[in-house]
Design an enzyme around this catalytic site. Structure first.
Site, short mmCIF file in Angstrom:
data_model
loop_
_atom_site.label_atom_id
_atom_site.label_comp_id
_atom_site.label_asym_id
_atom_site.label_seq_id
_atom_site.Cartn_x
_atom_site.Cartn_y
_atom_site.Cartn_z
N LYS A 1 0.27 4.33 -0.11
CA LYS A 1 -0.64 5.34 0.02
C LYS A 1 -0.49 6.74 -0.49
O LYS A 1 -0.65 6.19 -1.61
CB LYS A 1 -0.04 5.79 1.67
CG LYS A 1 -0.43 4.55 2.33
CD LYS A 1 -0.24 4.58 4.03
CE LYS A 1 -0.43 3.49 4.47
NZ LYS A 1 -0.34 3.72 6.11
N GLU B 1 -5.11 -5.20 10.52
CA GLU B 1 -3.99 -3.99 10.84
C GLU B 1 -5.05 -3.44 11.45
O GLU B 1 -5.90 -3.07 11.91
CB GLU B 1 -4.40 -3.09 9.67
CG GLU B 1 -4.39 -3.79 8.13
CD GLU B 1 -3.10 -2.41 7.55
OE1 GLU B 1 -2.06 -3.01 6.94
OE2 GLU B 1 -3.79 -1.25 7.26
N HIS C 1 -9.90 0.39 5.09
CA HIS C 1 -8.17 0.67 5.34
C HIS C 1 -8.36 2.23 6.42
O HIS C 1 -9.31 2.89 6.66
CB HIS C 1 -7.42 1.84 4.53
CG HIS C 1 -5.95 1.48 5.13
ND1 HIS C 1 -5.80 2.72 5.44
CD2 HIS C 1 -4.88 1.14 5.29
CE1 HIS C 1 -4.48 2.35 5.92
NE2 HIS C 1 -3.70 1.52 5.76
N GLY D 1 2.64 2.40 11.18
CA GLY D 1 3.36 3.21 11.08
C GLY D 1 3.86 3.66 12.24
O GLY D 1 4.33 4.87 12.12
N ASN E 1 0.90 -1.53 -0.05
CA ASN E 1 0.33 0.33 0.04
C ASN E 1 0.87 1.33 -0.19
O ASN E 1 1.45 1.43 1.28
CB ASN E 1 -0.80 -0.31 1.59
CG ASN E 1 -1.92 0.79 1.47
OD1 ASN E 1 -1.41 2.03 0.39
ND2 ASN E 1 -2.94 1.38 2.56
N GLU F 1 -7.04 4.34 7.72
CA GLU F 1 -6.67 5.60 7.17
C GLU F 1 -7.92 6.47 6.29
O GLU F 1 -8.66 7.83 6.86
CB GLU F 1 -5.58 5.85 6.32
CG GLU F 1 -4.25 5.81 7.31
CD GLU F 1 -3.59 5.57 6.56
OE1 GLU F 1 -2.72 5.22 5.68
OE2 GLU F 1 -2.47 4.43 7.27
N SER G 1 3.87 -2.16 10.44
CA SER G 1 4.83 -2.19 10.59
C SER G 1 6.15 -3.20 10.37
O SER G 1 6.63 -3.94 10.96
CB SER G 1 4.75 -1.42 12.09
OG SER G 1 4.72 -0.96 12.24
P1 13P Z 1 2.63 0.65 7.93
O1 13P Z 1 3.52 -0.55 7.29
O2 13P Z 1 3.75 1.66 7.72
O3 13P Z 1 2.47 0.43 9.23
O4 13P Z 1 1.20 0.46 6.80
C1 13P Z 1 0.25 -0.73 6.86
C2 13P Z 1 -0.47 0.03 6.54
O5 13P Z 1 -1.50 0.72 6.97
C3 13P Z 1 -0.64 -1.05 4.99
O6 13P Z 1 -1.77 -0.85 4.85
#
Ligand code: 13P
Length: 252
Positions: free
Chosen positions: A10, A167, A95, A173, A8, A97, A210
């Protein structure tokens, strides 16, 4: 079942960077029957990646979000037909976010999943609890609510086309990750909910939060974990190649 590695990106990597990434990726990897690799670039890079990686049978390109309506006055939104025309065959839905920064509701998530299946795309439905929900012992209740809403409009025969990602929001992150054991127990719970709805026991459930080259194997050795959804560590070809290499021979 092949291990599924999902990247992903983003809000990173426009068409030029995506093309450079794809060329490096093609040099560093070759298709393996043991793994599938899905990329979720920004919408403007879907077409570039789809063209660059067209000859890779192990790769699929996806949208990070879609609208459930096929067309219309929805400024800023990406419809399923538009995503497909650009080359996407899969899409993230729900997701964290989208849920927590953009206010997506459980009900909207369900509409998107159903519309994707109707439109011939595969949804990757994301679920996960916030830190305070985990502290209050609400993890199972939260992911159950998200899964129930996400799959509300899905016919039993379509469940095998759905992929789920767990997740935990506090792990995204942050450099903190759920222990593989903790993640596996949430995966087992999610799997039991899918089976209760008449879905397949072997539905793919990915872990995200992560994941890095140094810890990816500790997740994938768990029977319950069928793949990973990776943000930050998917952004360079070197790091991403190291991660997918765990699924069988990275170097060309
Ligand atoms: P990170 O791997 O940066 O923690 O992000 C995870 C994520 O949100 C993947 O969709």
């Amino acid at each position: 079942m092949a291990i599924l590695f999902a990247a992903n990106w983003k809000m990173h990597h426009g068409p030029e960077q995506a093309a450079t990434f794809a060329r490096a990726f093609k040099e560093l990897t070759f298709p393996q029957p043991t793994r599938s690799i899905w990329f979720f670039p920004p919408a403007t890079s879907i077409r570039t990646l789809a063209l660059e990686l067209d000859e890779r049978p192990d790769v699929a390109i996806g949208a990070q979000d879609v609208h459930w309506e096929p067309s219309g006055a929805y400024t800023g939104a990406l419809s399923i037909p538009l995503a497909q025309e650009a080359g996407a065959t899969v899409a993230l839905v729900g997701h964290s976010e989208r849920r927590h920064l953009f206010g997506e509701t459980d009900e909207e998530t369900g509409r998107k999943v159903a519309a994707l299946l109707d439109g011939g795309m595969r949804p990757l439905l994301c679920v996960g609890e916030l830190a305070d929900q985990r502290e209050r012992g609400e993890t199972e209740a939260v992911v159950r609510r998200q899964l129930d809403a996400g799959l509300a409009g899905v016919a039993e025969e379509d469940l095998p086309r759905v992929v789920i990602a767990y997740e935990p929001v506090w792990a995204i992150g942050t450099g903190k990750n759920a222990t593989p054991d903790d993640a596996a127990s949430v995966h087992a719970f999610l799997r039991s909910l899918v089976v209760d709805r008449g879905g397949p026991e072997d539905i793919a459930i990915l872990y995200g939060g992560s994941v890095k080259p140094g810890n990816v194997l500790s997740f994938l050795v768990e029977d319950e974990i069928d793949g990973v959804l990776v943000g930050g560590a998917s952004l360079t070809p070197e790091s991403w190649t190291e991660i997918v290499g765990v699924g069988g021979g990275a170097a060309a």
